[in-house]
Design a protein around this motif. Sequence first.
Motif, PDB file in Angstrom:
ATOM      1  N   UNK A  19       0.830  -1.219   0.000  1.00  0.00           N
ATOM      2  CA  UNK A  19       0.000   0.000   0.000  1.00  0.00           C
ATOM      3  C   UNK A  19       0.859   1.262   0.000  1.00  0.00           C
ATOM      4  N   UNK A  20       1.884   1.250   0.836  1.00  0.00           N
ATOM      5  CA  UNK A  20       2.733   2.435   0.963  1.00  0.00           C
ATOM      6  C   UNK A  20       3.440   2.747  -0.349  1.00  0.00           C
ATOM      7  N   UNK A  21       4.011   1.720  -0.967  1.00  0.00           N
ATOM      8  CA  UNK A  21       4.731   1.931  -2.234  1.00  0.00           C
ATOM      9  C   UNK A  21       3.787   2.399  -3.334  1.00  0.00           C
ATOM     10  N   UNK A  22       2.588   1.845  -3.328  1.00  0.00           N
ATOM     11  CA  UNK A  22       1.577   2.237  -4.323  1.00  0.00           C
ATOM     12  C   UNK A  22       1.327   3.742  -4.236  1.00  0.00           C
ATOM     13  N   UNK A  23       1.203   4.243  -2.997  1.00  0.00           N
ATOM     14  CA  UNK A  23       0.930   5.667  -2.793  1.00  0.00           C
ATOM     15  C   UNK A  23       2.168   6.504  -3.148  1.00  0.00           C
ATOM     16  N   UNK A  24       3.332   6.044  -2.693  1.00  0.00           N
ATOM     17  CA  UNK A  24       4.568   6.793  -2.944  1.00  0.00           C
ATOM     18  C   UNK A  24       4.800   6.959  -4.448  1.00  0.00           C
ATOM     19  N   UNK A  34      -3.360   2.934   1.858  1.00  0.00           N
ATOM     20  CA  UNK A  34      -4.153   2.068   2.740  1.00  0.00           C
ATOM     21  C   UNK A  34      -5.638   2.188   2.398  1.00  0.00           C
ATOM     22  N   UNK A  35      -6.050   3.428   2.076  1.00  0.00           N
ATOM     23  CA  UNK A  35      -7.460   3.645   1.726  1.00  0.00           C
ATOM     24  C   UNK A  35      -7.804   2.860   0.448  1.00  0.00           C
ATOM     25  N   UNK A  36      -6.900   2.941  -0.531  1.00  0.00           N
ATOM     26  CA  UNK A  36      -7.117   2.193  -1.779  1.00  0.00           C
ATOM     27  C   UNK A  36      -7.119   0.687  -1.492  1.00  0.00           C
ATOM     28  N   UNK A  37      -6.317   0.309  -0.501  1.00  0.00           N
ATOM     29  CA  UNK A  37      -6.230  -1.106  -0.129  1.00  0.00           C
ATOM     30  C   UNK A  37      -7.556  -1.662   0.374  1.00  0.00           C
ATOM     31  N   UNK A  74      -2.562   5.429  13.576  1.00  0.00           N
ATOM     32  CA  UNK A  74      -3.908   5.952  13.891  1.00  0.00           C
ATOM     33  C   UNK A  74      -4.802   5.901  12.673  1.00  0.00           C
ATOM     34  N   UNK A  75      -4.229   6.256  11.537  1.00  0.00           N
ATOM     35  CA  UNK A  75      -5.044   6.276  10.310  1.00  0.00           C
ATOM     36  C   UNK A  75      -5.494   4.854   9.948  1.00  0.00           C
ATOM     37  N   UNK A  76      -4.593   3.903  10.146  1.00  0.00           N
ATOM     38  CA  UNK A  76      -4.952   2.499   9.857  1.00  0.00           C
ATOM     39  C   UNK A  76      -6.084   2.046  10.767  1.00  0.00           C
ATOM     40  N   UNK A  77      -6.018   2.435  12.035  1.00  0.00           N
ATOM     41  CA  UNK A  77      -7.075   2.065  12.991  1.00  0.00           C
ATOM     42  C   UNK A  77      -8.401   2.710  12.589  1.00  0.00           C
ATOM     43  N   UNK A  78      -8.311   3.974  12.162  1.00  0.00           N
ATOM     44  CA  UNK A  78      -9.533   4.675  11.717  1.00  0.00           C
ATOM     45  C   UNK A  78     -10.163   3.958  10.533  1.00  0.00           C
ATOM     46  N   UNK A  79      -9.307   3.623   9.575  1.00  0.00           N
ATOM     47  CA  UNK A  79      -9.811   2.950   8.365  1.00  0.00           C
ATOM     48  C   UNK A  79     -10.452   1.614   8.713  1.00  0.00           C
ATOM     49  N   UNK A  80      -9.815   0.894   9.632  1.00  0.00           N
ATOM     50  CA  UNK A  80     -10.331  -0.405  10.051  1.00  0.00           C
ATOM     51  C   UNK A  80     -11.695  -0.242  10.731  1.00  0.00           C
ATOM     52  N   UNK A 212      -0.779  -4.285  -3.354  1.00  0.00           N
ATOM     53  CA  UNK A 212      -2.112  -4.637  -2.876  1.00  0.00           C
ATOM     54  C   UNK A 212      -3.245  -3.757  -3.457  1.00  0.00           C
ATOM     55  N   UNK A 213      -3.091  -2.437  -3.546  1.00  0.00           N
ATOM     56  CA  UNK A 213      -4.210  -1.655  -4.082  1.00  0.00           C
ATOM     57  C   UNK A 213      -4.537  -1.992  -5.546  1.00  0.00           C
ATOM     58  N   UNK A 214      -3.623  -2.647  -6.253  1.00  0.00           N
ATOM     59  CA  UNK A 214      -3.894  -3.043  -7.646  1.00  0.00           C
ATOM     60  C   UNK A 214      -4.432  -4.462  -7.737  1.00  0.00           C
ATOM     61  N   UNK A 215      -4.508  -5.158  -6.643  1.00  0.00           N
ATOM     62  CA  UNK A 215      -4.931  -6.567  -6.654  1.00  0.00           C
ATOM     63  C   UNK A 215      -6.435  -6.629  -6.923  1.00  0.00           C
ATOM     64  N   UNK A 216      -6.825  -7.542  -7.809  1.00  0.00           N
ATOM     65  CA  UNK A 216      -8.267  -7.662  -8.107  1.00  0.00           C
ATOM     66  C   UNK A 216      -8.638  -9.132  -8.337  1.00  0.00           C
ATOM     67  N   UNK A 217      -9.859  -9.339  -8.756  1.00  0.00           N
ATOM     68  CA  UNK A 217     -10.360 -10.703  -8.959  1.00  0.00           C
ATOM     69  C   UNK A 217      -9.500 -11.506  -9.926  1.00  0.00           C
TER      70      UNK A 217
END
Length: 247
Positions: A19-24, A34-37, A74-80, A212-217
């Motif tokens: 997730x982090x690399x995807x955003x970077x 993480x949100x995209x994840x 904190x952001x991960x906890x919020x998203x969860x 992970x954010x690019x992972x799909x069916x």
Amino acid sequence: MNSEQSNTPKHVAIIMDGNGRWATQRNKYRTTGHKAGVESVRRTIKQASKIGIKYLTLFAFSSENWSRPQKEVSRLMELFTRALKKEVPELHENGVKLRFIGDLERFSEGLRKRMEHVSDLTSNNNKMTLTIAINYGGRWDIINAAKQICAQVEKNQLTVNQIDEKVFEQFLCTTDISHPDLLIRTGGEQRISNFLLWQLAYSELYFTEVLWPDFDGNCLNDAILDFQQRERRFGKTSKQIKEQKNA
Ligand code: IPE
Ligand code: IPE
Ligand code: MG
């Protein structure tokens, strides 16, 4: 695809990484990744259920991830917390049984209550069991089991000689589900990162560069097709496995 007919793995576990690399790569904050994840989680659950996977286990937050910058944690906890509220009704409607594994003591009472409520609410569903590993560590799981076993021995409820693999497993937090047949890790790293150490002993491992954010069916289907080419020997010879199949 139907799980009985086509050798679809019964239990798929996923280390959702990248997730982090995807955003970077997009000049965005890691939390955007993480949100995209979360979207990938939604897509993956849908596809897994559609193709007849009975158990899906997702590594959402490791016991080591607390060492990340406080803001990211904190952001991960919020998203969860938000995903728990938002996604549960649809999952429940679709017959998904939800459970949470890990050291849940570390979370606020509110969040723990929420997880308990969701587990209770969905406990009779049987289309697919979705296990979320949160504040999970494979070593913690094993130590936790060992402690419970020692306590039973102390109380004379169990003798040392009775302890074998079967007994030990009853104290792990995955006791009511089979071992993963297939482990997928996205994001290109080829390691276990303290995920289900005991349970992965004979799982087929599949590593993909896809973040992970690019992972799909389709990515899930690719992993399963790869799994279906494997010969699982569990210590036996190839000849024995073939004979077993033809028997
Ligand atoms: C996985 O993505 C999400 C969690 C571990 C919570 P990462 O955040 O580890 O993404 P990378 O590995 O830094 O790209
Ligand atoms: C593993 O990813 C944990 C989760 C996906 C929740 P990490 O990104 O934390 O793993 P390492 O640090 O690269 O081994
Ligand atoms: Mg990572």
